[in-house]
Design an enzyme around this catalytic site. Structure first.
Site, PDB file in Angstrom:
ATOM      1  N   LYS A   5       0.828  -1.215   0.000  1.00 34.66           N
ATOM      2  CA  LYS A   5       0.000   0.000   0.000  1.00 34.66           C
ATOM      3  C   LYS A   5       0.864   1.268   0.000  1.00 34.66           C
ATOM      4  O   LYS A   5       0.708   2.138  -0.855  1.00 34.66           O
ATOM      5  CB  LYS A   5      -0.905   0.000   1.230  1.00 34.66           C
ATOM      6  CG  LYS A   5      -1.820   1.214   1.311  1.00 34.66           C
ATOM      7  CD  LYS A   5      -2.711   1.142   2.523  1.00 34.66           C
ATOM      8  CE  LYS A   5      -3.784   0.073   2.341  1.00 34.66           C
ATOM      9  NZ  LYS A   5      -4.731   0.036   3.461  1.00 34.66           N
ATOM     10  N   GLU A  60      12.203   7.601  -4.550  1.00 37.73           N
ATOM     11  CA  GLU A  60      12.488   8.598  -5.576  1.00 37.73           C
ATOM     12  C   GLU A  60      12.358   8.095  -7.002  1.00 37.73           C
ATOM     13  O   GLU A  60      12.194   8.881  -7.923  1.00 37.73           O
ATOM     14  CB  GLU A  60      13.888   9.180  -5.329  1.00 37.73           C
ATOM     15  CG  GLU A  60      13.884  10.081  -4.112  1.00 37.73           C
ATOM     16  CD  GLU A  60      15.261  10.279  -3.496  1.00 37.73           C
ATOM     17  OE1 GLU A  60      15.856  11.322  -3.751  1.00 37.73           O
ATOM     18  OE2 GLU A  60      15.729   9.397  -2.756  1.00 37.73           O
TER      19      GLU A  60
END
Lengths: 290, 705
Positions: free
Chosen positions: B589, B661
């Site tokens: 999640k 990132e």
């Protein structure tokens, strides 16, 4: 800083007469931002949110009278059938939270050239109701704006509301921003067709004030005079000329949101598109002709 | 201990502090209470370069409730090696918005009012805040962030370009960007004798502690930094920012706890940003699309205060095979704030340029852009020659192509229409290093059957507290409900930053091993927990030395569909798909949120985000969120992230790679490539704004729709 919170309209007018430099506050979506950023440092704030009559609207003769405290959310949910361009513009204002707070009356008070409510009010031939202890007056919207963020409001006057005739034909509002929501218009345009009568226009974010494109209105009204009944396709050159005249009415500048060239070009596109959509609706006897 | 419990790593466990956050129980830095708090409002410099000739605090001090006005005139000198943090140390102004004074008052209102009334006199000097090509002051730095060489060279790139059958020589620009975390930088500083406690919003409490100790000449043990919840950082809270120093300085000056929260506008000046970049990319390939040369040359800015050189060309050192290669960085020191870390420094802007150029090369070679990338897969890291720990970029491209519906794509640009919209699709590859930094953790079993894990990790909204709970639960072989993870406090075992997508790998390694050690000790004790508990500690410093044996990177592929309105220049992105190969995913999640959050930032980079420098006065023009646009919900239509499970034994005990990132890397290129496919025009300057599209409208079919 003094904080004034009248509970009746009469008290509000009295307070504004007594403290002419008090800054009226309704949704706070412009005023509180200016206060928080230190751009506005008023000696007094005049909070108008406790005055019930500002939050009402009602038919008045052949017009609608809308109180200055009716929010964008309510313009959408309650008046979309009668003031479709204003409702369409209201849908593009800020976020749901902002639309629950902000009002067209407050938009007029700020008098920003980018105010989303202004082009549809201009196109719809609205009048602004101004009142002071000296009395009430009505000003056509195009006469109301005096410059960037300036209006003809006298220091002792408040905006009571505005009056506009319910749409008699298709109306459209189109806006270009740099994202899909929560955005200040790079430029915007509203068009109202009044079958058998004429045409209204309003330009946003492309001049020192919101503007009407008078020459475009006059030209189009002439072209449509014998077409209202015929409902035939509009020739391309008519649409093109209308778009040119709209762009010609703008007085755009370069700023962080867009260049003057971009604004003029996009106005042309928005004028062409809104006219195409509105005329198609008219020809179909479409939704706008209720 | 049981071992037959289903692994919780990999599941979509809800955030363990989720309820606290949505009910407001979670406490952020500015919300900490203390008795008799003083409020601090900094005064920003009004010029971009020059000298302060005088500071007149008279009117400010006359405001009721004002306690003092701090400036270089009266502030004690600070130590430490970061000039951005040695506030009030001299009369020099190095950029507009730099803190030149601060008001300390009984109330925030009094401090804000008085800050306006501090009269600062300046002797302004001509300033230069604009990065431009071939700047006469540009130089090659010794290293680029964090410690890469500025230049790399293999073979003879000029000769190879001269001999190449197909070449691309193109220049891309990206503007400055601001991190813009939701929670502003904020600190409450409390002195108790010579001990300092800072409740602070940062990406690493151990790092912030060490900086504060250095600044005030204290031992690290005299300083405690508390940061259990942080509302985002995106790099801007990785390096401590001046507000933490200011709060401590002010608290000491008035002998009371002191609170500082930066305004959004001031954040644009003093909390870091990404440098703008000018990137020339030259590619040479043979007729089949195999690259023979790759040159990536970058110009970017730094400040006059200290050097920060973003490692923009570094991804071009490892992404593709090419026997001849050149990467260079040149920086110019301008009268600006020092640029810093922001959302995938290096990879984000560098891969935008490289992956856009790869698309141009695919067009030039008449090759599908996925096939071009497959043909240029390197067997090993082209720069170091090290083997890949795992590299599945091709799988991401291929699987993504199947999911996205890439097969049968007509490569012809500018020919697909849907009503007034021109429609196109684009792809780009993605990568981000999978690094670790040394960290320590403890794991403790108590007689009530519960376990407590301690590490000075940070959860800046990523879900790291939850991921560490899962890692600990699996390492202990217990359900996650029995594990309490304590993070966000420098009093806990020292940990590395939340940055460089290293957090979970670094902390998780220490946590997993501490838990393994605890199990061993428990087993040694016959499974019985002594009354006063039992604890194990682990430091990963030695383990991490072995990481250098492999080239460790995560990879991915980004797919975008765009629609371009040739009349207004507006661009919509109806579909974005990212496919990532990042080792084992620890929480399905929160990982998905990280990926699609990064991709949304990539969409913003392509179309919206841009910090506009103020050439006349310095600083940035659009320094608030009404003018600096990030996407609204309505800008992000169908966005999806998927991943390919990797089994990489060379990474860490979890087998995970960082995912914070990589989501932003490549997205802007995929969108730019799709805009080219839609319009037939290549836009090489970000963001692709509507007015920029219209400027090229004569080249786009059907302008006057």
């Amino acid at each position: 800083m003094r904080f004034l919170r009248p509970h009746t309209w009469a008290e509000a007018l009295g307070a504004k007469a007594e403290f002419p430099d008090a800054l009226p506050l309704m949704g706070g979506t412009d005023v509180m931002v200016d206060v928080n950023f230190g751009r506005a440092r008023p000696n007094a704030l005049l909070d108008l949110t406790a005055i019930p009559e500002l939050r009402t609207w009602a038919p008045d003769g052949d017009a609608l009278r809308v109180g200055a405290g009716v929010t964008y959310a309510r313009l959408v949910s309650e008046l979309a059938d009668r003031l479709p361009a204003l409702a369409a513009a209201s849908r593009t204002v800020g976020s749901p939270q902002i639309r629950n707070r902000g009002t067209a009356g407050g938009n007029l008070g700020s008098a920003s050239p980018a105010g989303d409510a202004h082009p549809p009010l201009l196109a719809g031939g609205a009048e602004v109701e101004l009142e002071s202890v000296r009395g009430a007056r009505r000003v056509a919207v195009e006469e109301f704006f005096a410059g960037p963020k300036r209006s003809v409001l006298e220091p002792d006057e408040l905006i009571a509301g505005f009056r506009a005739r319910p749409a008699t034909g298709p109306q459209y509002f189109a806006k270009v921003g740099t994202r899909n929501a929560m955005v200040i218009a790079v430029c915007s345009f509203a068009l109202a067709l009044r079958p058998g009568e004429g045409v209204g226009t309003g330009i946003g974010s492309a001049g020192p004030t919101p503007l009407r494109a008078y020459a475009a209105e006059e030209f189009l009204a002439g072209e449509l005079a014998d077409r209202w009944e015929k409902r035939d396709a509009l020739p391309g050159p008519v649409i093109g000329e209308f778009a040119e005249l709209v762009a010609g009415a703008a007085r755009p500048i370069d700023d962080v949101r867009g260049t003057a060239d971009y604004r003029a070009h996009v106005l042309r596109v928005l004028a062409r598109r809104t006219l195409t959509w509105a005329w198609a609706d008219h020809c179909e006897g479409g939704a706008g002709c209720a | 201990m049981t071992t037959d419990i289903e692994r919780v790593t990999g599941t979509a466990l809800d955030r363990v502090e989720g309820r606290d956050k949505v009910t407001g129980l979670a406490r952020y830095a500015y919300e900490y209470p203390a008795d008799d708090i003083a409020y601090v409002v900094p005064v920003p410099a009004a010029i971009a370069r020059g000298t302060i000739t005088g500071i007149d605090p008279g009117d400010a001090l006359a405001v009721p409730g004002v306690l003092t006005v701090l400036s270089f005139r009266n502030a004690p000198p600070l130590a430490g090696n970061d000039p951005e943090l040695r506030i009030f140390s001299s009369d020099r102004v190095s950029y507009r918005g730099q803190m030149v004074a601060a008001v300390v008052a009984d109330t925030l209102e009094a401090a804000a009012e008085a800050a306006r009334l501090v009269h600062v006199g300046y002797d302004a000097e001509p300033h230069d805040v604009l990065l431009r090509p071939d700047h006469p002051e540009a130089y090659v730095p010794e290293k680029v962030n964090p410690s890469f060489p500025a230049v790399s060279e293999q073979g003879d790139v000029e000769a190879a370009l001269g001999d190449a059958a197909v070449t691309v020589d193109t220049t891309y620009t990206t503007p400055a960007y601001h991190n813009n975390a939701m929670e502003p930088h904020a600190t409450l500083a409390v002195w108790s004798g010579d001990r300092l406690t800072a409740y602070d919003s940062n990406q690493g409490s151990s790092t912030a502690r060490d900086m504060l100790a250095a600044a005030f000449g204290l031992e690290p043990g005299q300083v405690r930094v508390v940061s259990p919840h942080v509302g985002g950082g995106f790099g801007s809270k990785g390096t401590p920012r001046p507000q933490i120093v200011l709060a401590a300085l002010a608290a000491r000056a008035v002998g009371r706890p002191a609170k500082v929260a930066l305004t959004r506008q001031h954040m644009f000046a003093v909390t870091g940003y990404r440098t703008p970049s000018i990137q020339r990319v030259r590619l040479g390939a043979d007729a089949s699309g195999r690259m023979t040369a790759l040159a990536h040359e970058v110009e970017e800015q730094t400040s006059t205060l200290k050097e920060f050189a973003e490692q923009t060309a570094v991804p071009s050192r490892m992404m593709y095979a090419a026997p001849n290669r050149l990467t260079t960085h040149r920086v110019v020191a301008l009268d600006v704030a020092t640029p810093s870390w922001m959302r995938a420094p290096g990879e984000c802007p560098g891969m935008y340029a490289l992956e856009s150029a790869m698309d141009e090369l695919a067009v030039a070679c008449g090759l599908d852009p996925i096939e071009l990338r497959v043909r240029n897969e390197p067997e090993e890291d082209p720069e170091s020659g090290l083997p890949w720990s795992s590299r599945n970029v091709v799988a991401c491209l291929r699987e993504g192509a199947a999911w996205f519906g890439w097969a049968g794509r007509d490569p012809a640009p500018g020919v697909r229409r849907d009503g007034r919209w021109l429609v196109g699709t684009g792809v780009a590859a993605s990568t981000y290093p999978a690094r670790r930094r040394p960290s320590e953790a403890t794991a403790r079993a108590t007689a009530d059957g519960r376990f407590t894990v301690r590490i000075a990790a940070a959860d800046i909204g990523t879900g790291s507290r939850t991921a560490l709970t899962q890692i600990a639960a699996d390492a202990l072989g217990v359900p996650p409900e029995r594990v309490d993870v304590r993070i966000g406090d420098s009093a806990l075992p020292t940990a590395s930053l939340a940055g460089g997508s290293m957090g979970t790998a670094s902390w998780g390694s220490a946590v997993a091993m501490a838990c393994v050690r605890l199990r061993e000790r428990l087993d040694g004790a016959g499974g019985e927990v002594p009354e006063d508990g039992i604890e194990a500690r682990y430091d990963t410093a030695d383990d991490i030395k072995a990481d250098a044996a492999y080239a460790r990177h995560a990879f991915g592929a980004q797919f975008a569909e765009v629609r371009v309105d040739p009349g207004t220049g507006e661009i919509r992105v109806p579909r974005l798909l990212g496919v990532f190969a990042a080792g084992r995913i620890i929480n399905a999640k929160t990982a998905r949120s990280q990926f699609i959050g990064g991709m949304t930032m990539g969409l913003a980079m392509a179309l919206l985000e841009e910090s506009v420098p103020d050439a006349e006065f310095g600083g940035f023009l659009n320094h608030d969120l009404a003018q600096y646009h990030v996407p609204a919900n309505a800008d992000v239509a169908n966005i999806d992230a998927r991943w390919i499970e990797e089994d990489d034994p060379h990474l860490n005990p979890m087998g995970s790679k960082g995912i914070g990132e990589i989501g932003i890397v490549g997205t802007a290129a995929a969108i730019g490539n799709a805009v080219h496919h839609a319009t037939g025009v290549r836009f090489r300057d970000l963001p692709i704004r509507p007015d920029r599209v219209l400027d090229r409208a004569p080249q786009i079919g059907g302008r006057n729709l």
